[in-house]
Scaffold this motif. Structure first.
Motif, PDB file in Angstrom:
ATOM      1  N   SER A 108       0.870  -1.167   0.103  1.00 28.89           N
ATOM      2  CA  SER A 108       0.277  -0.077   0.027  1.00 28.89           C
ATOM      3  C   SER A 108       0.966   1.183  -0.013  1.00 28.89           C
ATOM      4  CB  SER A 108      -0.795   0.072   1.144  1.00 28.89           C
ATOM      5  OG  SER A 108      -1.499   1.119   1.370  1.00 28.89           O
ATOM      6  N   HIS A 109       0.405   2.219  -0.771  1.00 30.08           N
ATOM      7  CA  HIS A 109       1.176   3.495  -0.797  1.00 30.08           C
ATOM      8  C   HIS A 109       0.098   4.673  -0.641  1.00 30.08           C
ATOM      9  CE1 HIS A 109       4.293   1.391  -2.741  1.00 30.08           C
ATOM     10  NE2 HIS A 109       5.266   2.256  -2.039  1.00 30.08           N
ATOM     11  N   GLU A 110       0.486   5.612   0.267  1.00 31.53           N
ATOM     12  CA  GLU A 110      -0.321   6.903   0.499  1.00 31.53           C
ATOM     13  C   GLU A 110       0.502   7.835  -0.519  1.00 31.53           C
ATOM     14  OE1 GLU A 110      -1.059   8.076   4.434  1.00 31.53           O
ATOM     15  OE2 GLU A 110      -1.791   6.360   5.177  1.00 31.53           O
ATOM     16  N   PHE A 111      -0.369   8.670  -1.266  1.00 35.93           N
ATOM     17  CA  PHE A 111       0.147   9.804  -2.020  1.00 35.93           C
ATOM     18  C   PHE A 111       0.195  11.043  -0.898  1.00 35.93           C
ATOM     19  CE2 PHE A 111       1.450   8.241  -6.131  1.00 35.93           C
ATOM     20  CZ  PHE A 111       1.013   7.029  -5.772  1.00 35.93           C
ATOM     21  N   ILE A 112       1.311  11.677  -0.385  1.00 39.81           N
ATOM     22  CA  ILE A 112       1.043  12.811   0.493  1.00 39.81           C
ATOM     23  C   ILE A 112       1.748  14.062  -0.272  1.00 39.81           C
ATOM     24  CG2 ILE A 112       2.470  13.364   2.675  1.00 39.81           C
ATOM     25  CD1 ILE A 112       0.652  11.049   3.305  1.00 39.81           C
ATOM     26  N   ILE A 113       0.821  15.169   0.124  1.00 47.75           N
ATOM     27  CA  ILE A 113       1.448  16.746   0.000  1.00 47.75           C
ATOM     28  C   ILE A 113       1.868  17.053   1.320  1.00 47.75           C
ATOM     29  CG2 ILE A 113       0.227  18.842  -0.675  1.00 47.75           C
ATOM     30  CD1 ILE A 113       0.063  16.437  -2.747  1.00 47.75           C
ATOM     31  N   LEU A 114       3.153  17.619   1.231  1.00 44.88           N
ATOM     32  CA  LEU A 114       3.618  18.227   2.338  1.00 44.88           C
ATOM     33  C   LEU A 114       2.939  19.363   2.651  1.00 44.88           C
ATOM     34  CD1 LEU A 114       7.293  17.764   1.740  1.00 44.88           C
ATOM     35  CD2 LEU A 114       5.811  16.333   2.875  1.00 44.88           C
ATOM     36  N   ALA A 115       2.570  19.439   3.904  1.00 43.98           N
ATOM     37  CA  ALA A 115       1.518  20.852   4.368  1.00 43.98           C
ATOM     38  C   ALA A 115       1.863  20.670   5.993  1.00 43.98           C
ATOM     39  CB  ALA A 115       0.313  21.033   4.080  1.00 43.98           C
ATOM     40  N   GLU A 116       2.004  21.977   6.415  1.00 47.78           N
ATOM     41  CA  GLU A 116       2.120  21.846   7.973  1.00 47.78           C
ATOM     42  C   GLU A 116       0.944  21.493   8.783  1.00 47.78           C
ATOM     43  OE1 GLU A 116       3.423  25.803   9.279  1.00 47.78           O
ATOM     44  OE2 GLU A 116       4.974  25.645   7.955  1.00 47.78           O
TER      45      GLU A 116
END
Ligand code: 5CA
Length: 448
Positions: free
Chosen positions: A207-215
């Motif tokens: 499994s992979h999550e697609f992540i956007i970096l954000a505080e």
């Protein structure tokens, strides 16, 4: 669209209930209104963005070979008993009875329903591989709905389901979705990082999550900084070919969400100056779970040797409504939202500084017609508000370009083109302004 006939209820004050910037801006820009906890009405401006995101998702799903369909929001409890998830799912599932006392639920996801449809329709390995997807509302009775549309109870998801004859073929299906996801998020102006992830109630071991970096992201994530600079696969990537080398490029550098993170491995694999530990927003999640549903639900096909084989499955989600918030988190400034062109609700705000003044009105009408003829989408600020309020609300709603027209400029044969992101302004003759806008916008419609 003329603002005087549109529905854009902007708010001057920041609503107290909104904790994070995207939620504040979505309320202030008149994009959504809360109907009840975690449930939102999409006002016209918000709906336009949601639809543009949907279109990009759809185009990239189609490009990768997935096929669109539509399943209902309401499902029967009995179906979920077949997989064993009816009891396993817990209080996040909204359950109710219809007038015949049949147990029903509002779908939090669709593995069971699609497996039933596939099982009843497909008999032979010759009908594989297939990947079916839909874009449909889901309901999860989250313990703590928060951050507006980012963690809603009702939310729009794209969910795709792949069916293959064996694990190797299923892995290729997984790779195709992986590449489609990289392209999908990049087209929205986002840098997404695929990260090894936990599988939770969906199941499986890959499994992979697609992540956007954000505080303000809800997940803590750890990765190799080089992942931020990798090139996204181009539009003509060969989905029929071997995508393994490409996937390897993206999965070899360390990247993991909190649940999968291993400090020792992170330190060993990533040089100190490249160790990135940050917060992120999960905008997509893909799973390979083999026969977790096909086995108990009897979804089998006849193999080449005549034996009956349970199909290998994967499922692939994108948080379509969550993306609206995620894009704002990634793209805003002190004055408001800054939409990337591919998802902007309109591309240009045409601002009439003196509505009612004959010459200014005439100049605006002409520009409005010309931009639309050139295929540019325009919100024409034709109200009688004062200039300062117009600037503030147009900056707030964040259309990529502003075309500002006032009586003085019109007299001198000049209008002003302002780019929302940089704040850069140039005075140009109306003809040149249209030409410039058309050029700038066409150059930015396709980011990858
Ligand atoms: N069946 C699988 C894949 S199709 C599935 O449901 N995966 S999921 O649970 O990870 O959800 C897919 C995506 O939906 C997530 O990556 C996230 O972007 C979005 N999502 C999940 N829960 C919410 C929520 N409460 N509010 C908004 N978006 C959500």
């Amino acid at each position: 669209m003329r603002l005087s006939r549109f529905f854009l209820p902007v708010l001057r004050e920041t609503p107290k209930e909104a904790e994070i910037i995207s939620h504040q801006l979505m309320l202030r820009a008149g994009m959504v209104r809360q109907a009840s906890a975690g449930i939102y009405s999409w006002l016209p401006l918000g709906l336009k963005v949601l639809q543009r995101i949907e279109t990009i998702v759809r185009e990239e799903q189609d490009r990768s070979g997935a096929i669109e369909m539509l399943m209902p929001t309401l499902q029967q409890a009995d179906l979920w008993r077949e997989s064993g998830r009816y009891d396993a799912y817990g209080p996040e599932m909204l359950r109710f009875r219809d007038r015949h006392e049949r147990e029903m639920l509002y779908g939090p996801t669709n593995e069971e329903l699609i497996t039933q449809i596939f099982r009843d329709a497909v008999r032979s390995y010759r009908d594989l591989p297939r990947n079916l997807y839909h874009i449909q509302w889901k309901f999860r009775d989250e313990v703590r709905p928060r951050f507006g549309v980012m963690r809603g109870r009702e939310f729009l998801m794209k969910d795709a389901y792949s069916f293959d004859i064996n694990a190797a073929a299923a892995r290729q299906a997984y790779h195709r979705m992986f590449v489609a996801y990289l392209r999908t998020f990049a087209r929205m102006g986002l840098k997404s990082i695929p990260m090894a992830a936990d599988t939770g109630p969906i199941g499986g071991d890959l499994s992979h999550e697609f992540i956007i970096l954000a505080e303000t992201g809800e997940s803590r994530v750890y990765c190799h900084a080089d992942l931020l600079d990798l090139r996204v696969p181009p539009a003509d990537v060969d989905f029929a070919g071997d995508l393994a080398p490409l996937i390897e490029q993206w999965t070899k550098p360390y990247a993991a969400t909190d649940e999968k993170h291993e400090d020792v491995r992170f330190a060993a694999e990533v040089p100190a100056e490249k160790r990135l530990s940050a917060r992120g927003i999960e905008v997509g999640h893909i799973f390979f779970f083999g026969t977790k549903y096909s086995e108990p639900m009897g979804c089998r096909v006849q193999g080449p040797d005549g034996s009956m084989i349970a199909v290998q499955m994967g499922s692939y989600g994108i948080g379509v409504s969550r993306l609206v918030g995620a894009i704002i988190e990634a793209s805003h400034d002190a004055a408001g939202i800054v939409w990337p062109v591919p998802v902007a609700p309109f591309e240009v705000a045409l601002i009439n500084l003196k509505a009612g003044d004959k010459d200014t009105d005439r100049a605006c009408e002409d520009l409005y017609a010309r931009l639309m003829r050139a295929g540019v989408s325009v919100l024409y600020e034709d109200t009688e508000e004062r200039a300062g309020a117009k600037f503030a609300s147009m900056d707030l709603i964040g259309l990529p370009f502003q075309l500002i027209v006032g009586p003085k400029g019109v007299k001198n044969g000049e209008v002003e083109v302002k780019e929302r992101r940089s704040g850069e302004r140039v005075n140009l003759a109306p003809d040149a302004a249209v030409k410039r806008l058309v050029e700038l916008i066409s150059a930015r419609r396709l980011l990858v």
